[in-house]
Design a protein around this motif. Structure first.
Motif, PDB file in Angstrom:
ATOM      1  N   LYS A  16     -11.509   8.159  39.482  1.00 55.21           N
ATOM      2  CA  LYS A  16     -10.558   9.249  38.496  1.00 55.21           C
ATOM      3  C   LYS A  16     -11.697   9.936  37.498  1.00 55.21           C
ATOM      4  O   LYS A  16     -11.296  10.917  37.049  1.00 55.21           O
ATOM      5  CB  LYS A  16      -9.620   8.526  37.711  1.00 55.21           C
ATOM      6  N   ASN A  17     -12.824   9.339  37.388  1.00 61.16           N
ATOM      7  CA  ASN A  17     -14.102  10.185  36.732  1.00 61.16           C
ATOM      8  C   ASN A  17     -13.587  10.500  35.424  1.00 61.16           C
ATOM      9  O   ASN A  17     -13.610  11.806  34.906  1.00 61.16           O
ATOM     10  CB  ASN A  17     -14.365  11.379  37.601  1.00 61.16           C
ATOM     11  N   PHE A  18     -12.925   9.552  34.674  1.00 66.86           N
ATOM     12  CA  PHE A  18     -12.709   9.609  33.044  1.00 66.86           C
ATOM     13  C   PHE A  18     -13.656   9.102  32.413  1.00 66.86           C
ATOM     14  O   PHE A  18     -14.343   7.967  32.917  1.00 66.86           O
ATOM     15  CB  PHE A  18     -11.208   9.400  32.819  1.00 66.86           C
ATOM     16  N   SER A  19     -13.822   9.430  31.304  1.00 62.07           N
ATOM     17  CA  SER A  19     -14.651   8.460  30.266  1.00 62.07           C
ATOM     18  C   SER A  19     -14.217   7.685  29.535  1.00 62.07           C
ATOM     19  O   SER A  19     -12.908   7.300  29.352  1.00 62.07           O
ATOM     20  CB  SER A  19     -15.423   9.622  29.217  1.00 62.07           C
ATOM     21  N   TRP A  20     -15.002   6.453  29.253  1.00 58.37           N
ATOM     22  CA  TRP A  20     -14.588   5.519  28.283  1.00 58.37           C
ATOM     23  C   TRP A  20     -14.123   5.861  26.897  1.00 58.37           C
ATOM     24  O   TRP A  20     -13.267   5.374  26.428  1.00 58.37           O
ATOM     25  CB  TRP A  20     -15.657   4.395  28.127  1.00 58.37           C
ATOM     26  N   GLU A  21     -14.717   6.840  26.571  1.00 58.63           N
ATOM     27  CA  GLU A  21     -14.349   7.615  25.255  1.00 58.63           C
ATOM     28  C   GLU A  21     -12.966   7.860  25.233  1.00 58.63           C
ATOM     29  O   GLU A  21     -12.381   7.744  24.222  1.00 58.63           O
ATOM     30  CB  GLU A  21     -15.458   8.503  24.886  1.00 58.63           C
ATOM     31  N   LYS A  22     -12.619   8.664  26.356  1.00 59.65           N
ATOM     32  CA  LYS A  22     -11.364   9.237  26.594  1.00 59.65           C
ATOM     33  C   LYS A  22     -10.252   8.280  26.601  1.00 59.65           C
ATOM     34  O   LYS A  22      -9.231   8.342  25.972  1.00 59.65           O
ATOM     35  CB  LYS A  22     -11.373  10.260  27.653  1.00 59.65           C
ATOM     36  N   LEU A  23     -10.661   7.063  27.179  1.00 56.42           N
ATOM     37  CA  LEU A  23      -9.539   5.917  27.297  1.00 56.42           C
ATOM     38  C   LEU A  23      -9.534   5.312  26.200  1.00 56.42           C
ATOM     39  O   LEU A  23      -8.349   5.039  25.647  1.00 56.42           O
ATOM     40  CB  LEU A  23      -9.995   5.060  28.292  1.00 56.42           C
ATOM     41  N   ARG A  24     -10.612   5.296  25.336  1.00 58.87           N
ATOM     42  CA  ARG A  24     -10.634   4.493  23.753  1.00 58.87           C
ATOM     43  C   ARG A  24      -9.557   5.596  22.860  1.00 58.87           C
ATOM     44  O   ARG A  24      -8.643   4.751  22.279  1.00 58.87           O
ATOM     45  CB  ARG A  24     -12.138   4.488  23.306  1.00 58.87           C
ATOM     46  N   ILE A  25      -9.754   6.585  22.867  1.00 61.06           N
ATOM     47  CA  ILE A  25      -9.013   7.436  22.142  1.00 61.06           C
ATOM     48  C   ILE A  25      -7.391   7.435  22.577  1.00 61.06           C
ATOM     49  O   ILE A  25      -6.561   7.276  21.899  1.00 61.06           O
ATOM     50  CB  ILE A  25      -9.420   9.140  22.196  1.00 61.06           C
ATOM     51  N   ASP A  26      -7.214   7.608  23.878  1.00 58.71           N
ATOM     52  CA  ASP A  26      -6.010   7.619  24.447  1.00 58.71           C
ATOM     53  C   ASP A  26      -5.057   6.275  24.164  1.00 58.71           C
ATOM     54  O   ASP A  26      -4.069   6.410  23.955  1.00 58.71           O
ATOM     55  CB  ASP A  26      -5.923   7.994  25.955  1.00 58.71           C
ATOM     56  N   LEU A  27      -5.882   4.996  24.146  1.00 58.70           N
ATOM     57  CA  LEU A  27      -5.177   3.657  23.775  1.00 58.70           C
ATOM     58  C   LEU A  27      -5.440   3.600  22.477  1.00 58.70           C
ATOM     59  O   LEU A  27      -4.741   2.527  21.894  1.00 58.70           O
ATOM     60  CB  LEU A  27      -6.196   2.817  24.383  1.00 58.70           C
ATOM     61  N   GLY A  28      -5.825   4.470  21.485  1.00 56.57           N
ATOM     62  CA  GLY A  28      -5.948   4.446  19.914  1.00 56.57           C
ATOM     63  C   GLY A  28      -6.610   3.238  19.450  1.00 56.57           C
ATOM     64  O   GLY A  28      -6.257   2.488  18.639  1.00 56.57           O
ATOM     65  N   ILE A  29      -7.766   3.002  20.189  1.00 59.63           N
ATOM     66  CA  ILE A  29      -8.635   1.855  19.878  1.00 59.63           C
ATOM     67  C   ILE A  29      -9.695   2.733  18.963  1.00 59.63           C
ATOM     68  O   ILE A  29     -10.155   3.381  19.384  1.00 59.63           O
ATOM     69  CB  ILE A  29      -9.401   1.254  20.926  1.00 59.63           C
ATOM     70  N   LYS A  30     -10.027   1.985  17.858  1.00 56.43           N
ATOM     71  CA  LYS A  30     -11.051   2.675  16.927  1.00 56.43           C
ATOM     72  C   LYS A  30     -12.300   2.249  17.306  1.00 56.43           C
ATOM     73  O   LYS A  30     -13.187   2.778  17.026  1.00 56.43           O
ATOM     74  CB  LYS A  30     -10.683   2.268  15.313  1.00 56.43           C
ATOM     75  N   ASN A  31     -12.665   0.930  17.577  1.00 60.07           N
ATOM     76  CA  ASN A  31     -13.912   0.464  17.856  1.00 60.07           C
ATOM     77  C   ASN A  31     -14.226   0.554  19.401  1.00 60.07           C
ATOM     78  O   ASN A  31     -13.759   0.088  20.155  1.00 60.07           O
ATOM     79  CB  ASN A  31     -13.902  -1.110  17.458  1.00 60.07           C
TER      80      ASN A  31
END
Length: 124
Positions: A16-31
């Motif tokens: 799907k070519n998404f970034s880990w950063e986008k996933l982190r933000i979408d999941l609401g993970i701070k670390n």
């Protein structure tokens, strides 16, 4: 430790070519380190995040993601209708909802055990 779900997340990310950063933000993970640990197969993905990932990606085959059965893109429908409508017609959607309900129940059970442990610890 069964890390195969992490490997499937890596595969889906590449597809799907998404970034880990986008996933982190979408999941609401701070670390950011937590996502890195998943992608590097160092930590198992928590169940609460598995559920969120399934919700974030409606085209993700939940059965494949959780069990490895089937195909990453094996979908009989893409949900764009209200839940009440698609539940009556789509077997893949029904299965995905069933899996999500099972995971939510497991989380509830673990939360109850944790609360019992905390209560017991306070009593001592």
């Amino acid at each position: 430790m069964d890390l195969s779900i992490n490997q499937r997340l890596n595969e889906f990310k590449e597809l799907k070519n998404f970034s880990w950063e986008k996933l982190r933000i979408d999941l609401g993970i701070k670390n950011a380190q937590q996502i890195s640990s998943w992608s590097n197969l160092k930590e198992k993905i928590p169940e609460k995040h598995i559920i969120k990932i399934i919700h974030l990606f409606p085209d993700l085959n939940a059965r494949w993601f959780i069990t490895g059965e089937g195909d990453v893109s094996e979908q009989e429908c893409i949900v764009s209708e209200p839940q009440a409508l698609y539940n009556s017609r789509c077997p893949v959607c029904k299965e995905k909802d069933r899996i999500i309900e099972q995971l939510e129940k497991r989380i509830e059970d673990k939360d109850e055990l944790l609360q019992m442990y905390r209560d017991k610890k306070k009593a001592v």
